[in-house]
Scaffold this motif. Structure first.
Motif, PDB file in Angstrom:
ATOM      1  N   GLY A  67       0.816  -1.208   0.000  1.00 16.06           N
ATOM      2  CA  GLY A  67       0.000   0.000   0.000  1.00 16.06           C
ATOM      3  C   GLY A  67       0.846   1.253   0.000  1.00 16.06           C
ATOM      4  O   GLY A  67       0.563   2.218  -0.726  1.00 16.06           O
ATOM      5  N   ALA A  68       1.905   1.263   0.817  1.00 13.88           N
ATOM      6  CA  ALA A  68       2.799   2.416   0.853  1.00 13.88           C
ATOM      7  C   ALA A  68       3.489   2.619  -0.496  1.00 13.88           C
ATOM      8  O   ALA A  68       3.626   3.753  -0.967  1.00 13.88           O
ATOM      9  CB  ALA A  68       3.830   2.233   1.956  1.00 13.88           C
ATOM     10  N   ALA A  69       3.904   1.512  -1.107  1.00 16.31           N
ATOM     11  CA  ALA A  69       4.545   1.613  -2.421  1.00 16.31           C
ATOM     12  C   ALA A  69       3.571   2.134  -3.466  1.00 16.31           C
ATOM     13  O   ALA A  69       3.910   3.002  -4.290  1.00 16.31           O
ATOM     14  CB  ALA A  69       5.096   0.248  -2.835  1.00 16.31           C
ATOM     15  N   ALA A  70       2.356   1.612  -3.431  1.00 17.92           N
ATOM     16  CA  ALA A  70       1.338   2.080  -4.370  1.00 17.92           C
ATOM     17  C   ALA A  70       1.014   3.553  -4.140  1.00 17.92           C
ATOM     18  O   ALA A  70       0.860   4.336  -5.080  1.00 17.92           O
ATOM     19  CB  ALA A  70       0.074   1.234  -4.238  1.00 17.92           C
ATOM     20  N   GLY A  71       0.914   3.939  -2.857  1.00 17.44           N
ATOM     21  CA  GLY A  71       0.630   5.332  -2.545  1.00 17.44           C
ATOM     22  C   GLY A  71       1.724   6.261  -3.034  1.00 17.44           C
ATOM     23  O   GLY A  71       1.443   7.339  -3.580  1.00 17.44           O
ATOM     24  N   ALA A  72       2.974   5.854  -2.836  1.00 18.98           N
ATOM     25  CA  ALA A  72       4.090   6.675  -3.304  1.00 18.98           C
ATOM     26  C   ALA A  72       4.079   6.810  -4.822  1.00 18.98           C
ATOM     27  O   ALA A  72       4.329   7.895  -5.376  1.00 18.98           O
ATOM     28  CB  ALA A  72       5.411   6.068  -2.834  1.00 18.98           C
ATOM     29  N   ALA A  73       3.780   5.707  -5.508  1.00 18.48           N
ATOM     30  CA  ALA A  73       3.726   5.749  -6.968  1.00 18.48           C
ATOM     31  C   ALA A  73       2.586   6.637  -7.453  1.00 18.48           C
ATOM     32  O   ALA A  73       2.742   7.443  -8.382  1.00 18.48           O
ATOM     33  CB  ALA A  73       3.584   4.338  -7.523  1.00 18.48           C
ATOM     34  N   LEU A  74       1.433   6.528  -6.819  1.00 20.94           N
ATOM     35  CA  LEU A  74       0.276   7.326  -7.215  1.00 20.94           C
ATOM     36  C   LEU A  74       0.477   8.804  -6.907  1.00 20.94           C
ATOM     37  O   LEU A  74      -0.043   9.673  -7.624  1.00 20.94           O
ATOM     38  CB  LEU A  74      -0.977   6.809  -6.523  1.00 20.94           C
ATOM     39  CG  LEU A  74      -1.484   5.439  -6.993  1.00 20.94           C
ATOM     40  CD1 LEU A  74      -2.525   4.892  -6.028  1.00 20.94           C
ATOM     41  CD2 LEU A  74      -2.061   5.544  -8.396  1.00 20.94           C
ATOM     42  N   CYS A  75       1.229   9.092  -5.850  1.00 22.80           N
ATOM     43  CA  CYS A  75       1.507  10.489  -5.507  1.00 22.80           C
ATOM     44  C   CYS A  75       2.301  11.188  -6.605  1.00 22.80           C
ATOM     45  O   CYS A  75       2.252  12.422  -6.720  1.00 22.80           O
ATOM     46  CB  CYS A  75       2.265  10.566  -4.185  1.00 22.80           C
ATOM     47  SG  CYS A  75       1.207  10.460  -2.722  1.00 22.80           S
ATOM     48  N   GLN A  76       3.046  10.439  -7.384  1.00 25.44           N
ATOM     49  CA  GLN A  76       3.790  11.045  -8.488  1.00 25.44           C
ATOM     50  C   GLN A  76       2.851  11.603  -9.539  1.00 25.44           C
ATOM     51  O   GLN A  76       3.202  12.552 -10.249  1.00 25.44           O
ATOM     52  CB  GLN A  76       4.742  10.015  -9.097  1.00 25.44           C
ATOM     53  CG  GLN A  76       5.824   9.562  -8.128  1.00 25.44           C
ATOM     54  CD  GLN A  76       6.782   8.564  -8.760  1.00 25.44           C
ATOM     55  OE1 GLN A  76       6.836   8.415  -9.982  1.00 25.44           O
ATOM     56  NE2 GLN A  76       7.551   7.866  -7.936  1.00 25.44           N
ATOM     57  N   ALA A  77       1.669  11.011  -9.634  1.00 24.11           N
ATOM     58  CA  ALA A  77       0.645  11.562 -10.521  1.00 24.11           C
ATOM     59  C   ALA A  77      -0.126  12.652  -9.785  1.00 24.11           C
ATOM     60  O   ALA A  77      -0.158  13.806 -10.195  1.00 24.11           O
ATOM     61  CB  ALA A  77      -0.296  10.462 -10.992  1.00 24.11           C
ATOM     62  N   HIS A  78      -0.746  12.300  -8.657  1.00 25.48           N
ATOM     63  CA  HIS A  78      -1.440  13.267  -7.804  1.00 25.48           C
ATOM     64  C   HIS A  78      -1.829  12.581  -6.505  1.00 25.48           C
ATOM     65  O   HIS A  78      -2.304  11.439  -6.510  1.00 25.48           O
ATOM     66  CB  HIS A  78      -2.696  13.815  -8.487  1.00 25.48           C
ATOM     67  CG  HIS A  78      -3.213  15.076  -7.862  1.00 25.48           C
ATOM     68  ND1 HIS A  78      -3.956  15.064  -6.702  1.00 25.48           N
ATOM     69  CD2 HIS A  78      -3.080  16.376  -8.207  1.00 25.48           C
ATOM     70  CE1 HIS A  78      -4.267  16.311  -6.372  1.00 25.48           C
ATOM     71  NE2 HIS A  78      -3.748  17.127  -7.271  1.00 25.48           N
ATOM     72  N   GLU A  79      -1.629  13.288  -5.396  1.00 26.50           N
ATOM     73  CA  GLU A  79      -1.958  12.704  -4.096  1.00 26.50           C
ATOM     74  C   GLU A  79      -3.456  12.428  -3.952  1.00 26.50           C
ATOM     75  O   GLU A  79      -3.849  11.487  -3.249  1.00 26.50           O
ATOM     76  CB  GLU A  79      -1.494  13.613  -2.958  1.00 26.50           C
ATOM     77  CG  GLU A  79      -1.996  15.026  -3.008  1.00 26.50           C
ATOM     78  CD  GLU A  79      -1.082  15.954  -3.793  1.00 26.50           C
ATOM     79  OE1 GLU A  79      -1.188  17.182  -3.613  1.00 26.50           O
ATOM     80  OE2 GLU A  79      -0.262  15.441  -4.592  1.00 26.50           O
ATOM     81  N   GLY A  80      -4.273  13.213  -4.626  1.00 24.63           N
ATOM     82  CA  GLY A  80      -5.709  12.967  -4.583  1.00 24.63           C
ATOM     83  C   GLY A  80      -6.071  11.632  -5.198  1.00 24.63           C
ATOM     84  O   GLY A  80      -7.002  10.953  -4.735  1.00 24.63           O
ATOM     85  N   LEU A  81      -5.344  11.240  -6.226  1.00 24.25           N
ATOM     86  CA  LEU A  81      -5.579   9.947  -6.865  1.00 24.25           C
ATOM     87  C   LEU A  81      -5.270   8.813  -5.896  1.00 24.25           C
ATOM     88  O   LEU A  81      -5.997   7.814  -5.827  1.00 24.25           O
ATOM     89  CB  LEU A  81      -4.728   9.820  -8.126  1.00 24.25           C
ATOM     90  CG  LEU A  81      -4.802   8.498  -8.879  1.00 24.25           C
ATOM     91  CD1 LEU A  81      -6.226   8.220  -9.346  1.00 24.25           C
ATOM     92  CD2 LEU A  81      -3.835   8.504 -10.062  1.00 24.25           C
ATOM     93  N   ALA A  82      -4.190   8.964  -5.140  1.00 26.72           N
ATOM     94  CA  ALA A  82      -3.822   7.930  -4.169  1.00 26.72           C
ATOM     95  C   ALA A  82      -4.908   7.766  -3.116  1.00 26.72           C
ATOM     96  O   ALA A  82      -5.308   6.643  -2.778  1.00 26.72           O
ATOM     97  CB  ALA A  82      -2.491   8.291  -3.508  1.00 26.72           C
ATOM     98  N   VAL A  83      -5.411   8.875  -2.590  1.00 28.59           N
ATOM     99  CA  VAL A  83      -6.465   8.802  -1.574  1.00 28.59           C
ATOM    100  C   VAL A  83      -7.738   8.215  -2.175  1.00 28.59           C
ATOM    101  O   VAL A  83      -8.470   7.462  -1.512  1.00 28.59           O
ATOM    102  CB  VAL A  83      -6.731  10.184  -0.960  1.00 28.59           C
ATOM    103  CG1 VAL A  83      -7.873  10.116   0.047  1.00 28.59           C
ATOM    104  CG2 VAL A  83      -5.478  10.716  -0.275  1.00 28.59           C
ATOM    105  N   ALA A  84      -8.015   8.537  -3.437  1.00 30.46           N
ATOM    106  CA  ALA A  84      -9.197   7.981  -4.107  1.00 30.46           C
ATOM    107  C   ALA A  84      -9.104   6.462  -4.211  1.00 30.46           C
ATOM    108  O   ALA A  84     -10.111   5.759  -4.026  1.00 30.46           O
ATOM    109  CB  ALA A  84      -9.355   8.598  -5.492  1.00 30.46           C
ATOM    110  N   VAL A  85      -7.913   5.954  -4.478  1.00 25.94           N
ATOM    111  CA  VAL A  85      -7.730   4.499  -4.541  1.00 25.94           C
ATOM    112  C   VAL A  85      -7.989   3.879  -3.163  1.00 25.94           C
ATOM    113  O   VAL A  85      -8.661   2.846  -3.052  1.00 25.94           O
ATOM    114  CB  VAL A  85      -6.312   4.158  -5.043  1.00 25.94           C
ATOM    115  CG1 VAL A  85      -6.002   2.675  -4.834  1.00 25.94           C
ATOM    116  CG2 VAL A  85      -6.174   4.521  -6.514  1.00 25.94           C
ATOM    117  N   ALA A  86      -7.463   4.506  -2.117  1.00 25.22           N
ATOM    118  CA  ALA A  86      -7.718   4.007  -0.763  1.00 25.22           C
ATOM    119  C   ALA A  86      -9.211   4.027  -0.451  1.00 25.22           C
ATOM    120  O   ALA A  86      -9.746   3.094   0.157  1.00 25.22           O
ATOM    121  CB  ALA A  86      -6.951   4.843   0.257  1.00 25.22           C
ATOM    122  N   ALA A  87      -9.892   5.086  -0.880  1.00 27.16           N
ATOM    123  CA  ALA A  87     -11.338   5.183  -0.656  1.00 27.16           C
ATOM    124  C   ALA A  87     -12.077   4.049  -1.361  1.00 27.16           C
ATOM    125  O   ALA A  87     -13.018   3.461  -0.801  1.00 27.16           O
ATOM    126  CB  ALA A  87     -11.854   6.535  -1.151  1.00 27.16           C
TER     127      ALA A  87
END
Length: 236
Positions: free
Chosen positions: A185-205
């Protein structure tokens, strides 16, 4: 394939552990090094900052995140105070609320951004509020070794019960899965943050909302009832 077959409490809690990894990556990388789920990290940061030796460490964000986490946990505890053990409609409602808070935070990050320290602290607090409610709900469901927000106790159990420790070996797969999923999850979040942090939170949601939708559908067993076949006489 019926997804409901896999919506057992352990599987659901492991999925939420993945979501926590994503959320904590966002908090640390984009919201001034604030942990939304791992409150130990925030306490340590505040301790270092209080001595003056941790120059540049955040203070406002971790303080607000701690308060928000406690508020979320207290709210969930209040809701579940009289709930029966196991998954109930209250658990569904609480985790649905967690998913909605994460969704709102993702939208906030996408629309308003987090360009100021106040905005970053506010977004981190919103994430911490959701993680507090999630952690309290997971505590109620009581899946051994899976708190969904930290893995320190999980790692302790894994090492203590390993062949080098007590050689019990019980629960090793679940513990390894919990650690692996929070790392993933942390790795995925870090990767998604490179696009946009909102996208990472949306995936978690999305993960939390999927768990909410499926969690209450899994068959449960009542421990007060025996699963053994009846031995009563059947009269012709």
């Amino acid at each position: 394939m019926n997804a409901r077959r896999y919506a057992t409490p352990p599987a659901s809690m492991l999925a939420l552990t993945f979501a926590t990894g994503v959320v904590d990556a966002v908090g640390y990388l984009r919201l001034d090094q604030v942990f939304a789920g791992n409150m130990t990290g925030n306490v340590v940061i505040l301790g270092m900052a209080a001595t003056g030796g941790g120059a540049g460490l955040p203070v406002l964000g971790p303080v607000l995140a701690l308060a928000s986490f406690l508020a979320g946990a207290a709210t969930a505890g209040r809701v579940l105070r009289t709930a029966a053990p196991g998954w109930s409609r209250r658990c569904t409602g609480l985790l649905g609320g967690v998913g909605l808070v994460l969704t709102a935070t993702a939208l906030g990050l996408a629309v308003a951004g987090a360009d100021t320290s106040g905005a970053r602290a506010g977004m981190a607090s919103s994430l911490a509020l959701a993680m507090g409610a999630q952690a309290a709900t997971a505590r109620h469901l009581a899946v051994k070794d899976v708190t969904t927000v930290v893995v320190t106790s999980t790692l302790t159990g894994l090492a203590a019960d390993s062949r080098l420790g007590a050689a019990r070996g019980r629960g090793a797969r679940r513990r390894v899965a919990a650690v692996a999923l929070i790392v993933a999850g942390a790795a995925a979040g870090a990767a998604l943050c490179q696009a946009h942090e909102g996208l990472a939170v949306a995936v978690a949601a999305c993960v939390v909302l999927a768990v909410t939708a499926l969690g209450g559908t899994a068959p449960t067993t009542n421990p007060s009832r025996s699963t053994a076949p009846s031995t009563a006489l059947v009269r012709p």
